[in-house]
Motif scaffolding. Structure first.
Motif, PDB file in Angstrom:
ATOM      1  N   GLY A   1       0.789  -1.218   0.000  1.00  0.00           N
ATOM      2  CA  GLY A   1       0.000   0.000   0.000  1.00  0.00           C
ATOM      3  C   GLY A   1       0.824   1.272   0.000  1.00  0.00           C
ATOM      4  O   GLY A   1       1.781   1.404   0.757  1.00  0.00           O
TER       5      GLY A   1
ATOM      6  N   ALA B   1      -2.344  -3.054   1.173  1.00  0.00           N
ATOM      7  CA  ALA B   1      -3.357  -2.782   0.161  1.00  0.00           C
ATOM      8  C   ALA B   1      -4.550  -3.705   0.376  1.00  0.00           C
ATOM      9  O   ALA B   1      -4.399  -4.824   0.905  1.00  0.00           O
ATOM     10  N   LEU B   2      -5.711  -3.270  -0.011  1.00  0.00           N
ATOM     11  CA  LEU B   2      -6.879  -4.141   0.069  1.00  0.00           C
ATOM     12  C   LEU B   2      -6.632  -5.374  -0.782  1.00  0.00           C
ATOM     13  O   LEU B   2      -6.224  -5.266  -1.939  1.00  0.00           O
ATOM     14  N   GLY B   3      -6.846  -6.537  -0.202  1.00  0.00           N
ATOM     15  CA  GLY B   3      -6.626  -7.779  -0.923  1.00  0.00           C
ATOM     16  C   GLY B   3      -5.208  -8.306  -0.849  1.00  0.00           C
ATOM     17  O   GLY B   3      -4.931  -9.420  -1.305  1.00  0.00           O
ATOM     18  N   GLU B   4      -4.287  -7.547  -0.257  1.00  0.00           N
ATOM     19  CA  GLU B   4      -2.891  -7.968  -0.194  1.00  0.00           C
ATOM     20  C   GLU B   4      -2.722  -9.246   0.620  1.00  0.00           C
ATOM     21  O   GLU B   4      -2.011 -10.178   0.207  1.00  0.00           O
TER      22      GLU B   4
ATOM     23  N   THR C   1      -0.202   1.880  -5.044  1.00  0.00           N
ATOM     24  CA  THR C   1      -1.161   0.778  -5.020  1.00  0.00           C
ATOM     25  C   THR C   1      -2.148   0.915  -3.867  1.00  0.00           C
ATOM     26  O   THR C   1      -1.761   1.169  -2.726  1.00  0.00           O
ATOM     27  N   SER C   2      -3.422   0.738  -4.184  1.00  0.00           N
ATOM     28  CA  SER C   2      -4.463   0.768  -3.144  1.00  0.00           C
ATOM     29  C   SER C   2      -5.111  -0.587  -2.947  1.00  0.00           C
ATOM     30  O   SER C   2      -5.625  -0.877  -1.865  1.00  0.00           O
ATOM     31  N   SER C   3      -5.099  -1.432  -4.000  1.00  0.00           N
ATOM     32  CA  SER C   3      -5.735  -2.738  -3.851  1.00  0.00           C
ATOM     33  C   SER C   3      -5.104  -3.759  -4.787  1.00  0.00           C
ATOM     34  O   SER C   3      -4.480  -3.409  -5.796  1.00  0.00           O
TER      35      SER C   3
ATOM     36  N   GLU D   1      -6.305  -7.254  -6.724  1.00  0.00           N
ATOM     37  CA  GLU D   1      -7.474  -8.056  -7.075  1.00  0.00           C
ATOM     38  C   GLU D   1      -7.029  -9.342  -7.773  1.00  0.00           C
ATOM     39  O   GLU D   1      -6.066  -9.337  -8.538  1.00  0.00           O
TER      40      GLU D   1
ATOM     41  N   GLU E   1      -4.278   4.250  -6.440  1.00  0.00           N
ATOM     42  CA  GLU E   1      -5.171   5.174  -5.749  1.00  0.00           C
ATOM     43  C   GLU E   1      -5.966   6.039  -6.723  1.00  0.00           C
ATOM     44  O   GLU E   1      -7.088   6.452  -6.426  1.00  0.00           O
TER      45      GLU E   1
END
Length: 339
Positions: A166, A172-175, A279-281, A283, A294
């Motif tokens: 992140g 990060a979401l999903g990391e 990076t924010s997520s 997937e 972001e």
């Protein structure tokens, strides 16, 4: 950290890496008894985790004078000063012999789980500075013990807590869900299992320091040998004149060479650079991963991600102490008084 009134107690050094063992050597040289507590099974355990990586400092720069003085009577001979050791060389040819000389002053399999002032939690002021330190230890056999020290040198390092993907310092979401496809270490491509993980794959490398340069150079070499192998270099900032380090003007030539190798990986088409990407997520897309920034940008799917965004200190075992730390780096703001 010290309690000067308790001179009969040992100075506890947390960590038997290059800094911890050198600190112990300096204490011995000053006639002060150290006790080095190492969480791993051997001295230099963290260094051995990156045994395949070559240092960009020479042997002449990575042997402490006090340690060399302690080793000399044993017949130990420093390797050729102008050569560059790997992490494995450093551990086997220097750290392990130094630990052996220190003998029972070094305890392995002894993880420090808490440090405080004797009889004083962090709230209590009365006579606080006059109290020795108490240290809770979890041993490799799962037994616990408590010892007392006159002073503490925390040389535990940052290896156990790599920074996340992140861009805001948080995972990060999903990391965490995608952890089976994410590594936080420079890959050892001489290991057949590790090599197979990246051969013919598209790998994202996140980071802009020497570790990222090394990973890019390794993957570029693999790409030259194995078609279909490709790297995507993700930088949180743009590319400027300083992105690849000092190059031939670097004060550490081997470090400069790493930057040039990373540049060559881009110039020769073995890696693509993506700039300004925070990076924010993460997937999942079938068997691959998609990194999302972001600002909403989405990268093409990758097979693997190597995160080399730095390392952070683990301060959790020091919660009961009052520490004067730099708020940005979490490093000491000033040196402790002389013991």
């Amino acid at each position: 950290m010290n309690a000067p009134a308790n001179i009969e107690l040992p100075v506890v050094v947390i960590g038997a890496g290059p800094i911890g063992l050198a600190a112990a050597a300096h204490l011995v040289d000053q006639g002060i008894e150290p006790l080095v507590l190492e969480a791993g099974p051997v001295a230099g355990s963290a260094v051995r985790d990156w045994s395949h990586v070559r240092l960009f400092s020479t042997w002449g720069e990575v042997v402490d004078p006090a340690a060399e003085k302690l080793l000399a009577p044993t017949g130990w001979v420093k390797p050729e000063e102008a050569t560059y050791p790997t992490g494995g060389d450093w551990a086997e040819q220097y750290l392990q012999p130094l630990a052996a000389v220190l003998g029972e002053r070094v305890r392995v399999g002894a993880r420090v789980t808490g440090v405080s002032r004797a009889g004083r939690d962090r709230i209590v002021d009365a006579d606080r500075e006059q109290q020795p330190f108490t240290i809770n230890i979890l041993n490799a056999d799962a037994t616990e013990e408590r010892i007392t020290a006159r002073a503490i040198i925390d040389a535990s390092g940052t290896w156990s807590t790599p920074s996340p993907i992140g861009g805001d310092g948080l995972p990060a979401l999903g990391e965490k869900v995608a952890v089976d496809r994410i590594s936080y270490r420079i890959p050892d491509l001489k290991d057949p299992v590790v090599r197979a993980r990246y051969t013919g794959k598209r790998t994202a490398v996140i980071g802009s320091g020497a570790s990222a340069f090394t990973a890019l150079a390794y993957l570029a070499e693999l790409a030259r040998e194995t078609p279909g192998t490709r790297a995507v270099w993700i930088l949180r900032r743009g590319i400027s004149g300083s992105t690849f380090g000092g190059g031939t003007a670097d004060q550490l030539p081997a470090r400069g060479a790493l930057g040039l190798a990373a540049k060559a990986a881009i110039d020769n088409g073995h890696a693509d650079a993506v700039t300004g990407f925070r990076t924010s997520s993460v997937e999942k897309s079938g068997d691959q991963l998609v990194l999302v920034a972001e600002d909403g940008r989405r990268l093409d799917p990758v097979d693997e991600v190597i995160v080399l965004t730095g390392l952070r200190p683990d301060l959790s075992f020091l919660n009961e102490l009052r520490l004067g730390l730099d708020e940005r780096l979490q490093a000491p703001a000033e040196l402790a008084p002389l013991i």
